[in-house]
Design a protein around this motif. Structure first.
Motif, PDB file in Angstrom:
ATOM      1  N   GLY A  93      -1.400 -29.580-142.190  1.00 59.85           N
ATOM      2  CA  GLY A  93      -0.216 -29.231-142.954  1.00 59.85           C
ATOM      3  C   GLY A  93       0.920 -30.197-142.682  1.00 59.85           C
ATOM      4  O   GLY A  93       0.762 -31.231-142.019  1.00 59.85           O
ATOM      5  N   SER A  94       2.092 -29.863-143.197  1.00 60.54           N
ATOM      6  CA  SER A  94       3.255 -30.728-143.032  1.00 60.54           C
ATOM      7  C   SER A  94       4.525 -29.926-143.265  1.00 60.54           C
ATOM      8  O   SER A  94       4.502 -28.841-143.861  1.00 60.54           O
ATOM      9  CB  SER A  94       3.211 -31.896-144.034  1.00 60.54           C
ATOM     10  OG  SER A  94       3.345 -31.399-145.362  1.00 60.54           O
ATOM     11  N   ALA A  95       5.642 -30.472-142.813  1.00 58.09           N
ATOM     12  CA  ALA A  95       6.940 -29.855-143.092  1.00 58.09           C
ATOM     13  C   ALA A  95       7.192 -29.831-144.599  1.00 58.09           C
ATOM     14  O   ALA A  95       7.762 -28.873-145.125  1.00 58.09           O
ATOM     15  CB  ALA A  95       8.041 -30.627-142.371  1.00 58.09           C
ATOM     16  N   ARG A  96       6.775 -30.870-145.282  1.00 54.20           N
ATOM     17  CA  ARG A  96       6.937 -30.914-146.737  1.00 54.20           C
ATOM     18  C   ARG A  96       6.202 -29.760-147.401  1.00 54.20           C
ATOM     19  O   ARG A  96       6.728 -29.102-148.298  1.00 54.20           O
ATOM     20  CB  ARG A  96       6.416 -32.249-147.262  1.00 54.20           C
ATOM     21  CG  ARG A  96       6.535 -32.417-148.767  1.00 54.20           C
ATOM     22  CD  ARG A  96       5.912 -33.726-149.205  1.00 54.20           C
ATOM     23  NE  ARG A  96       6.037 -33.931-150.639  1.00 54.20           N
ATOM     24  CZ  ARG A  96       5.466 -34.930-151.301  1.00 54.20           C
ATOM     25  NH1 ARG A  96       4.731 -35.828-150.640  1.00 54.20           N
ATOM     26  NH2 ARG A  96       5.625 -35.042-152.601  1.00 54.20           N
ATOM     27  N   GLY A  97       4.976 -29.498-146.954  1.00 58.63           N
ATOM     28  CA  GLY A  97       4.199 -28.399-147.518  1.00 58.63           C
ATOM     29  C   GLY A  97       4.840 -27.051-147.267  1.00 58.63           C
ATOM     30  O   GLY A  97       4.828 -26.172-148.143  1.00 58.63           O
ATOM     31  N   VAL A  98       5.415 -26.851-146.073  1.00 55.94           N
ATOM     32  CA  VAL A  98       6.094 -25.592-145.768  1.00 55.94           C
ATOM     33  C   VAL A  98       7.249 -25.373-146.733  1.00 55.94           C
ATOM     34  O   VAL A  98       7.452 -24.275-147.261  1.00 55.94           O
ATOM     35  CB  VAL A  98       6.591 -25.585-144.305  1.00 55.94           C
ATOM     36  CG1 VAL A  98       7.482 -24.384-144.051  1.00 55.94           C
ATOM     37  CG2 VAL A  98       5.407 -25.588-143.341  1.00 55.94           C
ATOM     38  N   MET A  99       8.011 -26.427-147.010  1.00 48.27           N
ATOM     39  CA  MET A  99       9.167 -26.292-147.887  1.00 48.27           C
ATOM     40  C   MET A  99       8.767 -26.045-149.348  1.00 48.27           C
ATOM     41  O   MET A  99       9.598 -25.626-150.151  1.00 48.27           O
ATOM     42  CB  MET A  99      10.050 -27.543-147.792  1.00 48.27           C
ATOM     43  CG  MET A  99      10.894 -27.567-146.533  1.00 48.27           C
ATOM     44  SD  MET A  99      12.024 -26.147-146.460  1.00 48.27           S
ATOM     45  CE  MET A  99      12.619 -26.281-144.770  1.00 48.27           C
ATOM     46  N   ARG A 100       7.522 -26.278-149.679  1.00 50.93           N
ATOM     47  CA  ARG A 100       7.053 -25.972-151.031  1.00 50.93           C
ATOM     48  C   ARG A 100       6.697 -24.495-151.200  1.00 50.93           C
ATOM     49  O   ARG A 100       6.414 -24.051-152.318  1.00 50.93           O
ATOM     50  CB  ARG A 100       5.819 -26.818-151.354  1.00 50.93           C
ATOM     51  CG  ARG A 100       6.133 -28.290-151.593  1.00 50.93           C
ATOM     52  CD  ARG A 100       4.860 -29.072-151.844  1.00 50.93           C
ATOM     53  NE  ARG A 100       5.131 -30.430-152.292  1.00 50.93           N
ATOM     54  CZ  ARG A 100       4.200 -31.342-152.496  1.00 50.93           C
ATOM     55  NH1 ARG A 100       2.920 -31.052-152.278  1.00 50.93           N
ATOM     56  NH2 ARG A 100       4.534 -32.548-152.900  1.00 50.93           N
ATOM     57  N   ASN A 101       6.688 -23.742-150.102  1.00 50.35           N
ATOM     58  CA  ASN A 101       6.354 -22.321-150.158  1.00 50.35           C
ATOM     59  C   ASN A 101       7.611 -21.542-150.561  1.00 50.35           C
ATOM     60  O   ASN A 101       8.457 -21.221-149.727  1.00 50.35           O
ATOM     61  CB  ASN A 101       5.837 -21.845-148.798  1.00 50.35           C
ATOM     62  CG  ASN A 101       5.290 -20.433-148.840  1.00 50.35           C
ATOM     63  OD1 ASN A 101       5.830 -19.561-149.523  1.00 50.35           O
ATOM     64  ND2 ASN A 101       4.223 -20.195-148.108  1.00 50.35           N
ATOM     65  N   SER A 102       7.726 -21.239-151.845  1.00 54.11           N
ATOM     66  CA  SER A 102       8.946 -20.602-152.352  1.00 54.11           C
ATOM     67  C   SER A 102       9.126 -19.202-151.784  1.00 54.11           C
ATOM     68  O   SER A 102      10.260 -18.754-151.568  1.00 54.11           O
ATOM     69  CB  SER A 102       8.911 -20.548-153.883  1.00 54.11           C
ATOM     70  OG  SER A 102       7.775 -19.817-154.342  1.00 54.11           O
ATOM     71  N   GLY A 103       8.029 -18.483-151.527  1.00 55.25           N
ATOM     72  CA  GLY A 103       8.131 -17.147-150.959  1.00 55.25           C
ATOM     73  C   GLY A 103       8.708 -17.180-149.558  1.00 55.25           C
ATOM     74  O   GLY A 103       9.544 -16.343-149.196  1.00 55.25           O
ATOM     75  N   LEU A 104       8.286 -18.152-148.752  1.00 54.20           N
ATOM     76  CA  LEU A 104       8.794 -18.287-147.385  1.00 54.20           C
ATOM     77  C   LEU A 104      10.276 -18.662-147.403  1.00 54.20           C
ATOM     78  O   LEU A 104      11.078 -18.119-146.634  1.00 54.20           O
ATOM     79  CB  LEU A 104       7.974 -19.337-146.637  1.00 54.20           C
ATOM     80  CG  LEU A 104       8.223 -19.492-145.141  1.00 54.20           C
ATOM     81  CD1 LEU A 104       7.966 -18.197-144.401  1.00 54.20           C
ATOM     82  CD2 LEU A 104       7.334 -20.608-144.587  1.00 54.20           C
ATOM     83  N   ARG A 105      10.641 -19.568-148.287  1.00 55.39           N
ATOM     84  CA  ARG A 105      12.046 -19.958-148.391  1.00 55.39           C
ATOM     85  C   ARG A 105      12.908 -18.786-148.855  1.00 55.39           C
ATOM     86  O   ARG A 105      14.016 -18.587-148.366  1.00 55.39           O
ATOM     87  CB  ARG A 105      12.189 -21.149-149.335  1.00 55.39           C
ATOM     88  CG  ARG A 105      11.682 -22.442-148.714  1.00 55.39           C
ATOM     89  CD  ARG A 105      11.859 -23.632-149.610  1.00 55.39           C
ATOM     90  NE  ARG A 105      13.265 -23.915-149.900  1.00 55.39           N
ATOM     91  CZ  ARG A 105      13.662 -25.021-150.530  1.00 55.39           C
ATOM     92  NH1 ARG A 105      12.764 -25.923-150.918  1.00 55.39           N
ATOM     93  NH2 ARG A 105      14.941 -25.234-150.770  1.00 55.39           N
ATOM     94  N   ARG A 106      12.383 -18.006-149.787  1.00 57.85           N
ATOM     95  CA  ARG A 106      13.139 -16.845-150.268  1.00 57.85           C
ATOM     96  C   ARG A 106      13.314 -15.813-149.163  1.00 57.85           C
ATOM     97  O   ARG A 106      14.388 -15.228-148.998  1.00 57.85           O
ATOM     98  CB  ARG A 106      12.423 -16.232-151.468  1.00 57.85           C
ATOM     99  CG  ARG A 106      13.162 -15.065-152.113  1.00 57.85           C
ATOM    100  CD  ARG A 106      12.549 -14.681-153.448  1.00 57.85           C
ATOM    101  NE  ARG A 106      11.148 -14.308-153.312  1.00 57.85           N
ATOM    102  CZ  ARG A 106      10.124 -15.038-153.767  1.00 57.85           C
ATOM    103  NH1 ARG A 106      10.353 -16.192-154.386  1.00 57.85           N
ATOM    104  NH2 ARG A 106       8.881 -14.630-153.608  1.00 57.85           N
ATOM    105  N   LEU A 107      12.269 -15.592-148.375  1.00 60.83           N
ATOM    106  CA  LEU A 107      12.335 -14.639-147.265  1.00 60.83           C
ATOM    107  C   LEU A 107      13.418 -15.046-146.272  1.00 60.83           C
ATOM    108  O   LEU A 107      14.249 -14.227-145.877  1.00 60.83           O
ATOM    109  CB  LEU A 107      10.980 -14.562-146.565  1.00 60.83           C
ATOM    110  CG  LEU A 107      10.943 -13.774-145.245  1.00 60.83           C
ATOM    111  CD1 LEU A 107      11.196 -12.295-145.501  1.00 60.83           C
ATOM    112  CD2 LEU A 107       9.612 -13.966-144.542  1.00 60.83           C
TER     113      LEU A 107
END
Length: 246
Positions: A54-68
């Motif tokens: 994985g990557s930090a970039r991939g984490v930031m693409r997770n809209s549900g995680l960002r919304r949480l």
């Protein structure tokens, strides 16, 4: 006018506007990414460690995680492992590692996020999935001084499990699928290494933190066994019906 604006920008601290959710923030030879919550000054942080490859970039693409994170009023900090993995004790890529390089990296990330974005260092929760769950457990056990609590998901220590932890206990909620074939609750061999046993890790941490007997609870579709201690901290194993996901 353009010259004046450029001159004013030049007076600002280097990197003040150079990174965020879409661009890496440099710390030494590594980076992290960060998404700040709406309308919150000096927020705490949810520090997420990605899974293998994985990557930090991939984490930031997770809209549900960002919304949480945003709904919780927390910054989302996406940590970035070198080569898509984490350098931990007992891992197949570097079985001789003591994990110290990763601990120094996370401390540097939080120092930088505090300096650059005003993150509240007293309100930091570590979380992560799969190999990131392993990274989270190592932070919980060896660098809890950086954390308020931890939420590891679908990953624990590699087979070399500590008999106790180096730093003071914090609240921990471990989340795992009850039929996970990739990281089974009891672990499995990976090359010459072996994934750790989740219940054994929890029992070790229960002894370390003085957590009492388990109480069965239902929380948001999760079947949880929770314990608490005299400090009001919580240790829980929460299972969902499913495999290697979150």
């Amino acid at each position: 006018m353009r010259f004046i604006f450029a001159f004013m920008l030049a007076l600002l601290p280097s990197g003040a506007f150079s990174c965020g959710p879409d661009t890496g923030c440099q710390v030494g030879d590594r980076i992290y990414r960060i998404a700040m919550p709406d309308g919150v000054q000096n927020p705490g942080a949810l520090v997420f460690s990605h899974g293998y490859r994985g990557s930090a970039r991939g984490v930031m693409r997770n809209s549900g995680l960002r919304r949480l994170a945003n709904e919780m009023g927390l910054a989302l900090i996406a940590a970035h492992g070198e080569g898509g993995t984490w350098d931990l004790q007992g891992s197949p890529s570097n079985p001789q590692s003591d994990g110290s390089a990763e601990f120094a990296y996370f401390e540097a990330v939080l120092n930088d996020a505090q300096s650059r974005f005003g993150i509240d260092r007293t309100n930091v929760i570590a979380t992560g999935f799969s190999a990131g769950g392993m990274m989270t457990w190592n932070l919980i056990c060896h660098r809890s001084d950086l954390l308020r609590g931890g939420v590891p998901m679908s990953g624990t220590f590699w087979g070399i499990m500590p008999t106790s932890c180096e730093t003071t206990p914090v609240s921990v909620v471990h989340i795992h699928g009850d039929n996970d074939p990739t990281v089974p609750l009891s672990g499995r061999p990976i090359g010459t290494a072996h994934q750790g046993d989740v219940p054994k890790a929890l029992d070790m941490y229960a002894r370390h933190g003085g957590f009492g007997n388990e109480i069965a609870q239902q929380m948001g579709g999760l079947n949880c066994a929770t314990r608490d201690n005299s400090e009001g901290q919580v240790l829980a194993l929460c299972l969902f019906s499913g495999g290697h996901s979150f």
